[in-house]
Write an enzyme that holds these catalytic residues in place. Sequence first.
Site, mmCIF file in Angstrom:
data_model
loop_
_atom_site.group_PDB
_atom_site.id
_atom_site.type_symbol
_atom_site.label_atom_id
_atom_site.label_comp_id
_atom_site.label_asym_id
_atom_site.label_seq_id
_atom_site.Cartn_x
_atom_site.Cartn_y
_atom_site.Cartn_z
ATOM 1 N N SER A 21 -5.815 1.665 -3.835
ATOM 2 C CA SER A 21 -4.904 1.071 -4.819
ATOM 3 C C SER A 21 -4.224 -0.175 -4.257
ATOM 4 O O SER A 21 -3.866 -0.224 -3.076
ATOM 5 C CB SER A 21 -3.837 2.094 -5.210
ATOM 6 O OG SER A 21 -3.010 1.552 -6.201
ATOM 7 N N LEU A 73 5.565 -3.409 -6.823
ATOM 8 C CA LEU A 73 4.922 -2.708 -7.943
ATOM 9 C C LEU A 73 4.757 -3.575 -9.193
ATOM 10 O O LEU A 73 5.062 -3.128 -10.304
ATOM 11 C CB LEU A 73 5.726 -1.426 -8.291
ATOM 12 C CG LEU A 73 5.706 -0.323 -7.238
ATOM 13 C CD1 LEU A 73 6.856 0.672 -7.452
ATOM 14 C CD2 LEU A 73 4.380 0.429 -7.237
ATOM 15 N N CYS A 128 5.039 4.628 -1.888
ATOM 16 C CA CYS A 128 5.336 3.207 -1.717
ATOM 17 C C CYS A 128 6.590 3.082 -0.854
ATOM 18 O O CYS A 128 7.606 3.694 -1.159
ATOM 19 C CB CYS A 128 5.548 2.541 -3.078
ATOM 20 S SG CYS A 128 6.060 0.828 -2.921
ATOM 21 N N LYS A 163 -0.869 10.854 -3.008
ATOM 22 C CA LYS A 163 -0.913 9.926 -1.867
ATOM 23 C C LYS A 163 0.415 9.960 -1.141
ATOM 24 O O LYS A 163 1.464 9.666 -1.731
ATOM 25 C CB LYS A 163 -1.220 8.510 -2.349
ATOM 26 C CG LYS A 163 -1.423 7.508 -1.212
ATOM 27 C CD LYS A 163 -1.996 6.204 -1.732
ATOM 28 C CE LYS A 163 -2.244 5.196 -0.638
ATOM 29 N NZ LYS A 163 -2.817 3.946 -1.170
ATOM 30 N N ASN A 190 -0.324 5.981 3.022
ATOM 31 C CA ASN A 190 0.069 4.693 2.438
ATOM 32 C C ASN A 190 0.489 3.757 3.583
ATOM 33 O O ASN A 190 0.415 4.135 4.758
ATOM 34 C CB ASN A 190 1.214 4.908 1.444
ATOM 35 C CG ASN A 190 1.295 3.816 0.379
ATOM 36 O OD1 ASN A 190 1.185 2.634 0.685
ATOM 37 N ND2 ASN A 190 1.498 4.198 -0.858
ATOM 38 N N THR A 191 0.942 2.578 3.225
ATOM 39 C CA THR A 191 1.373 1.615 4.242
ATOM 40 C C THR A 191 2.624 2.119 4.981
ATOM 41 O O THR A 191 3.324 3.004 4.507
ATOM 42 C CB THR A 191 1.700 0.268 3.581
ATOM 43 O OG1 THR A 191 2.625 0.504 2.524
ATOM 44 C CG2 THR A 191 0.458 -0.396 3.025
HETATM 45 C C1 DHB Z 1 3.339 -1.472 -3.569
HETATM 46 C C2 DHB Z 1 3.180 -1.107 -2.255
HETATM 47 C C3 DHB Z 1 2.721 0.175 -1.939
HETATM 48 O O1 DHB Z 1 2.529 0.588 -0.661
HETATM 49 C C4 DHB Z 1 2.456 1.057 -2.940
HETATM 50 O O2 DHB Z 1 2.054 2.302 -2.638
HETATM 51 C C5 DHB Z 1 2.596 0.681 -4.243
HETATM 52 C C6 DHB Z 1 3.045 -0.574 -4.552
HETATM 53 C C7 DHB Z 1 3.847 -2.792 -3.961
HETATM 54 O O3 DHB Z 1 4.537 -3.453 -3.192
HETATM 55 O O4 DHB Z 1 3.593 -3.204 -5.111
#
Ligand code: DHB
Length: 302
Positions: A21, A73, A128, A163, A190-191
């Site tokens: 994603s 987002l 996120c 996630k 995730n990040t």
């Molecule tokens: C964004 C970053 C993320 O790691 C995520 O899971 C969803 C959105 C973002 O900055 O848009």
Amino acid sequence: MIDISTTIGSLRLKNPTILASGIMDEDAGSMLRMVACGAGAVVTKSIGMQPREGYTNPTVIELDYGLLNAMGLPNPGIDLYGEEIKELRTTKVPIIGSIYAADVDEFVTLAKKMQHLGAHAIELNVSCPHAKHYGLEVGCDPDLVQEIVTTVKTQISLPVFVKISPNLMNLVEIAQIIENAGADAIVAINTIKAMKIDLEATRPILANKTGGYSGKGIKPIGVRCVYDIAQAVDIPIIGVGGVTTGEDAIEYFMAGASAVQIGTAVYYRGPEVFRSICEEIRTWMKNHGYTTINQLTGAACQ
Ligand code: DHB
């Protein structure tokens, strides 16, 4: 004969590389291009109820071993993005609809809409690392995560993936809660929350100051998270974080993953990365006497 097809619960993938994603998934055209380049499945952008602009620039920068991003987002909202999913349905690979929300009711509404639009599975984004009220703020609360997964599962018939974030202190506990709530797979990771400071400007570079770090630099963290989760749950795990080569994917399989997601590597190796990684996986398997992905999954966990 080497077979790199894999299954995530009831979902069958012709190969174990999934578009992660947040990259090349703004519209049907970009996702179809990733499929044409060999992706075995695609995850949509994380979509919410309402359109969101996202943060102002700079939203992404390249660091030594990966990317740092805080997009905020940005998305057109489920109703407009639905048109992209309808168009994407011409593809033969599974479509995994990523959704984010602040509460149970919104998650249920979004999941139902994704199902109605023709997605083949749902990915709940509870990870996120920087969006106020969303993502990790939801995913670090065991009771809330349990309620979201349980409720979404009772309201839709599609497989539900969750996630999760490497920033969790209680990663394994949350993974077990997700399994017990009936989820069909866990997506890790995730990040990672991170920052880069511009020395001359004496301030963080990203407009949002903090962002999420992705790419090669986070692969050992992702592999460790998948390994720890694999000891504690029986549902499939999708590994994500820094997968750039076939050998990176093999490492995630050995740690316990049944498939991998690829994001930042599209930036480094181009869209053909999916076909290249599949070829590299096949070559490695041939040279090491493996014939199925299943033989590799969890091989390092004995
Ligand atoms: C964004 C970053 C993320 O790691 C995520 O899971 C969803 C959105 C973002 O900055 O848009």
